[in-house]
Motif scaffolding. Structure first.
Motif, PDB file in Angstrom:
ATOM      1  N   THR A  56       0.273  -1.149  -7.509  1.00  0.00           N
ATOM      2  CA  THR A  56       0.680  -0.600  -6.215  1.00  0.00           C
ATOM      3  C   THR A  56      -0.528  -0.193  -5.386  1.00  0.00           C
ATOM      4  N   ALA A  59      -2.651  -3.187  -4.163  1.00  0.00           N
ATOM      5  CA  ALA A  59      -2.018  -3.912  -3.059  1.00  0.00           C
ATOM      6  C   ALA A  59      -2.288  -3.270  -1.704  1.00  0.00           C
ATOM      7  N   ASN A  61      -5.187  -2.565  -0.646  1.00  0.00           N
ATOM      8  CA  ASN A  61      -6.454  -3.149  -0.185  1.00  0.00           C
ATOM      9  C   ASN A  61      -7.433  -2.087   0.324  1.00  0.00           C
TER      10      ASN A  61
END
Length: 250
Positions: A56, A59, A61
């Motif tokens: 999580t 993701a 970034n």
């Protein structure tokens, strides 16, 4: 007939060799992939919590540093509609090793947006600050360091650099990194853009608005418009800046 019989025996042996070689290639394990290493990462701060999985958080970034199967991420928690607190977390092979949300718990807008990790014992985090507030903040780690506080004023976003123990997330010490208005002495904005390490010193590259600080913490004399590209070389314990420079400033 003799030659035909010998040829048949040769072809049989060749076929058997091909089969054995094919079996060997099938059963042989693929060579291990090279361990990925990312030492430095600076970027936009992202929000996550200590309860989030590595997948999580990845993701999002946001900034992260990697060494083999270990990864450290930095960001912030939205604790109220007007307040953010920094968060830093480490995973080993996808399993949470530690997560820290206690570095700054005041009403200051604190967010983590940069990391440097040599893969061993050298870990630095970069956090933002918009002023000093009552409660626990990075000032308690900055005693005796290059800059011990945000300074005079509030609002402009500055940087805090913290030396962190990568095994448990404890902050060893920290320094504020700010610019200073020469007209009224108020603190002005500074944004870290890159961190590098040569085994002895930490080099910080940043954008500094009027006016960057010299190694002695005094404001430089500058010409031209800001922001200035600013470079400061810190000792590893963040007590001293060996050199500080910016174009058109002295």
């Amino acid at each position: 007939m003799i030659y035909s019989h010998q040829l048949q025996k040769y072809l049989a042996r060749f076929s058997l060799s091909v089969v054995l070689l094919a079996d060997l290639l099938i059963t042989q394990k693929a060579p291990p992939a090279f361990a990925q290493t990312v030492n430095s990462s600076i970027g936009n701060a992202v929000t996550f919590s200590c309860n989030d999985s590595e997948a999580t958080i990845k993701a999002k970034n946001g900034p992260r540093v990697l060494n083999g199967s270990s990864a450290i991420y930095i960001g912030y928690q939205q604790v109220s509609s007007t307040n953010q607190n920094p968060v830093t977390i480490r995973f080993n092979s996808g399993i949470k090793s530690w997560c820290r949300t206690d570095y700054e718990t005041t009403n200051d807008d604190g967010r983590g947006y940069g990391l440097y990790w040599d893969g061993g014992n050298v870990l630095y985090g970069v956090y933002s600050s918009t002023g000093s507030q009552t409660g626990n903040d990075f000032r308690r780690f900055a005693t005796g360091r290059w800059l011990t506080s945000y300074g005079y004023g509030g609002g402009p976003k500055v940087a805090v650099i913290a030396r962190i123990n990568p095994s448990n997330g404890e902050v060893n010490y920290a320094t504020f990194l700010t610019s200073k208005k020469p007209t009224d002495g108020k603190t002005n904005s500074l944004l870290v853009q890159n961190l590098s390490w040569n085994g002895t010193n930490l080099t910080v590259q940043a954008q500094s608005w009027w006016t960057p600080r010299a190694a002695n913490t005094n404001p430089m004399n500058c010409s031209g418009s800001s922001p200035y590209q600013y470079t400061a070389v810190f000792t590893d314990d963040l007590t001293k800046v060996n050199s500080a420079s910016a174009p058109t400033c002295n």
